[in-house]
Design a protein around this motif. Structure first.
Motif, short mmCIF file in Angstrom:
data_model
loop_
_atom_site.label_atom_id
_atom_site.label_comp_id
_atom_site.label_asym_id
_atom_site.label_seq_id
_atom_site.Cartn_x
_atom_site.Cartn_y
_atom_site.Cartn_z
N GLN A 146 0.95 -1.22 -0.02
CA GLN A 146 0.02 -0.07 -0.16
C GLN A 146 0.95 1.41 0.08
O GLN A 146 0.40 2.17 -0.84
N TYR A 148 4.03 1.80 -0.65
CA TYR A 148 4.95 2.13 -2.02
C TYR A 148 4.27 2.89 -2.94
O TYR A 148 4.61 3.75 -3.75
N LEU A 149 2.89 2.25 -3.15
CA LEU A 149 2.04 2.68 -4.15
C LEU A 149 1.65 4.14 -4.02
O LEU A 149 1.62 4.91 -4.88
N LEU A 150 1.53 4.43 -2.58
CA LEU A 150 1.20 5.84 -2.13
C LEU A 150 2.39 6.75 -2.83
O LEU A 150 1.93 7.71 -3.14
N VAL A 152 4.39 6.34 -4.90
CA VAL A 152 4.34 6.45 -6.33
C VAL A 152 3.17 7.33 -6.85
O VAL A 152 3.86 8.22 -7.63
N ARG A 153 2.25 7.25 -6.37
CA ARG A 153 0.92 8.00 -6.76
C ARG A 153 1.16 9.59 -6.26
O ARG A 153 0.66 10.48 -6.98
N ARG A 155 3.97 10.90 -6.71
CA ARG A 155 5.16 11.08 -7.47
C ARG A 155 6.29 11.40 -6.49
O ARG A 155 7.25 12.14 -7.20
N ILE A 157 8.12 8.96 -5.61
CA ILE A 157 8.99 8.00 -6.28
C ILE A 157 8.72 7.82 -7.80
O ILE A 157 8.00 7.94 -8.42
N ARG A 159 10.81 6.48 -11.39
CA ARG A 159 11.80 5.96 -12.05
C ARG A 159 12.12 6.43 -13.30
O ARG A 159 11.09 6.39 -14.14
N ALA A 161 12.55 5.13 -16.82
CA ALA A 161 12.62 3.99 -17.32
C ALA A 161 13.03 4.22 -18.89
O ALA A 161 12.42 5.22 -19.70
N THR B 61 4.14 -3.68 -8.02
CA THR B 61 5.37 -2.76 -7.78
C THR B 61 6.49 -3.67 -7.66
O THR B 61 6.00 -4.98 -7.65
N THR B 92 5.37 1.52 -10.73
CA THR B 92 6.46 2.39 -10.52
C THR B 92 6.84 3.36 -11.77
O THR B 92 7.02 4.59 -11.58
N ASN B 93 6.76 2.76 -12.96
CA ASN B 93 6.92 3.64 -13.99
C ASN B 93 5.60 4.36 -14.58
O ASN B 93 5.61 4.99 -15.48
N PRO B 95 2.37 5.82 -12.74
CA PRO B 95 1.71 6.54 -11.75
C PRO B 95 0.36 7.11 -12.48
O PRO B 95 -0.82 6.75 -11.85
N ASP B 99 -3.51 6.30 -11.01
CA ASP B 99 -4.33 7.27 -10.88
C ASP B 99 -5.65 6.97 -11.74
O ASP B 99 -6.69 7.06 -10.97
N LEU B 104 -5.05 1.44 -4.85
CA LEU B 104 -4.63 1.82 -3.64
C LEU B 104 -3.59 0.63 -3.24
O LEU B 104 -3.17 0.78 -2.18
N GLN B 105 -3.66 -0.61 -3.85
CA GLN B 105 -2.90 -1.50 -3.39
C GLN B 105 -2.44 -2.35 -4.63
O GLN B 105 -3.04 -2.61 -5.58
N THR B 106 -1.24 -3.20 -4.61
CA THR B 106 -0.58 -4.14 -5.26
C THR B 106 -0.60 -5.45 -4.60
O THR B 106 -0.21 -5.31 -3.30
#
Lengths: 161, 146
Positions: A146, A148-150, A152-153, A155, A157, A159, A161, B61, B92-93, B95, B99, B104-106
């Motif tokens: 949860q 890590y994704l927050l 990411v969202r 912004r 984190i 990367r 690519a 992720t 990760t690449n 976002p 959105d 909200l979860q992976t």
């Protein structure tokens, strides 16, 4: 926080870790945090601060050296693993290493606020870290999934690519 | 606080955490039917083609252990069925995708039909039996309309 160039997908391979090892370690951490919370609540503030510092240092060990080199992992391999047999599958060490980083941030912030004169920060940080470690150990819950994704969202984190 | 009261706080904390864990385990990984049919094109999420009849679109992720086991489960289910593909995307690449689909979860998995419409959504570690039932329903209705 470290960001290794991990390949996503089934990249764990044979070099992965026993998934039961981090959950065993989280169990020890949860018990220690519960003891720490008890100390903080009963007014043994110095003892609670020292124990939380020790727990934070153990989190730092896992986060920076990698979960494979954590002392609880050594304990698991020498004491528990011989009694369990081979794991059904192996796991990438990156997710539990990230979780160690989350634990370090929570306990570290608690200690920092405590040093800055917020006594309540000690039991609150211990309680929060306990819930995360307990859910991870008993239910296999993955807080990093949860959090890590927050990041990411938000912004935080990104990367290239 | 005396020792007795402190024990009470500890017991309450353990009880709340246990209740939260049981609730999480009971609800996560279940496939929920999606009514608002949004269409996803393969080019929007990456380079891999979608399945002709259905696609299991998994959002992951790098720091997510259950994503790996879910990838194995979905890969096995997709391999057993012709025209069904498993596609995994690292958020990760991307976002923007997190959105767009309010992830909200992976892992979060979207079950798409042959036209790319989102038919079901699985939040958390996917369960093989649940995924098969969902695919049966989607592929079944596919047959009826064809």
């Amino acid at each position: 926080m470290s960001q290794p160039e991990t390949v996503t997908g089934p990249a764990a391979g044979a070099s992965g870790i026993d998934p039961r090892s981090p959950r065993f370690g989280a169990g020890i951490t949860a018990v220690l945090l519960l003891v720490d919370l008890f100390l903080a609540l009963t007014g043994a503030t110095t003892a609670a601060a020292v124990l939380l510092l020790a727990i934070a240092l153990l989190f730092a060990w896992g986060a920076f050296a990698g979960i494979q080199r954590h002392p609880y992992g050594l304990l698991f391999r020498s004491l528990i693993r011989p009694r369990l047999g081979a794991p059904a599958e192996r796991e990438d060490p990156a997710p539990p290493t990230f979780a160690q980083g989350v634990g370090l941030v929570v306990t570290g912030l608690g200690l920092l606020l405590f040093v800055l004169g917020v006594p309540l920060a000690l039991p609150v940080a211990a309680a929060l870290a306990f819930v995360a470690a307990f859910l991870n150990s008993v239910f296999g819950y993955c807080l990093g999934c949860q959090l890590y994704l927050l990041l990411v969202r938000a912004r935080v984190i990104r990367r290239t690519a | 606080m005396n020792g007795f009261a402190a024990f009470g706080v500890l017991a309450a904390l353990v009880a709340v955490a246990t209740a939260a864990g049981l609730l999480w385990r009971a609800t996560s990984g279940r496939a929920r039917t999606v009514r608002r049919a949004e269409v996803v094109q393969p080019g929007e999420v990456g380079t891999e083609p979608f399945g002709g009849r259905a696609t299991l679109l998994q959002f992951s992720t790098a720091f997510c252990a259950p994503c790996r086991s879910t990838a194995r489960v979905l890969g096995t289910v997709a391999d057993d069925l012709t025209g069904v593909r498993h596609v995994e995307v690292d958020l990760t690449n991307r976002p923007d995708l997190a959105d767009r689909f309010s992830v909200l979860q992976t892992p979060t998995t979207l079950v798409l039909d042959g036209a790319g419409s989102v038919r079901a959504r699985i939040g958390g570690p996917a369960r093989a039996a649940d995924v098969r039932t969902t695919l049966d329903r989607i592929l079944g209705s596919d047959h009826v309309s064809a």
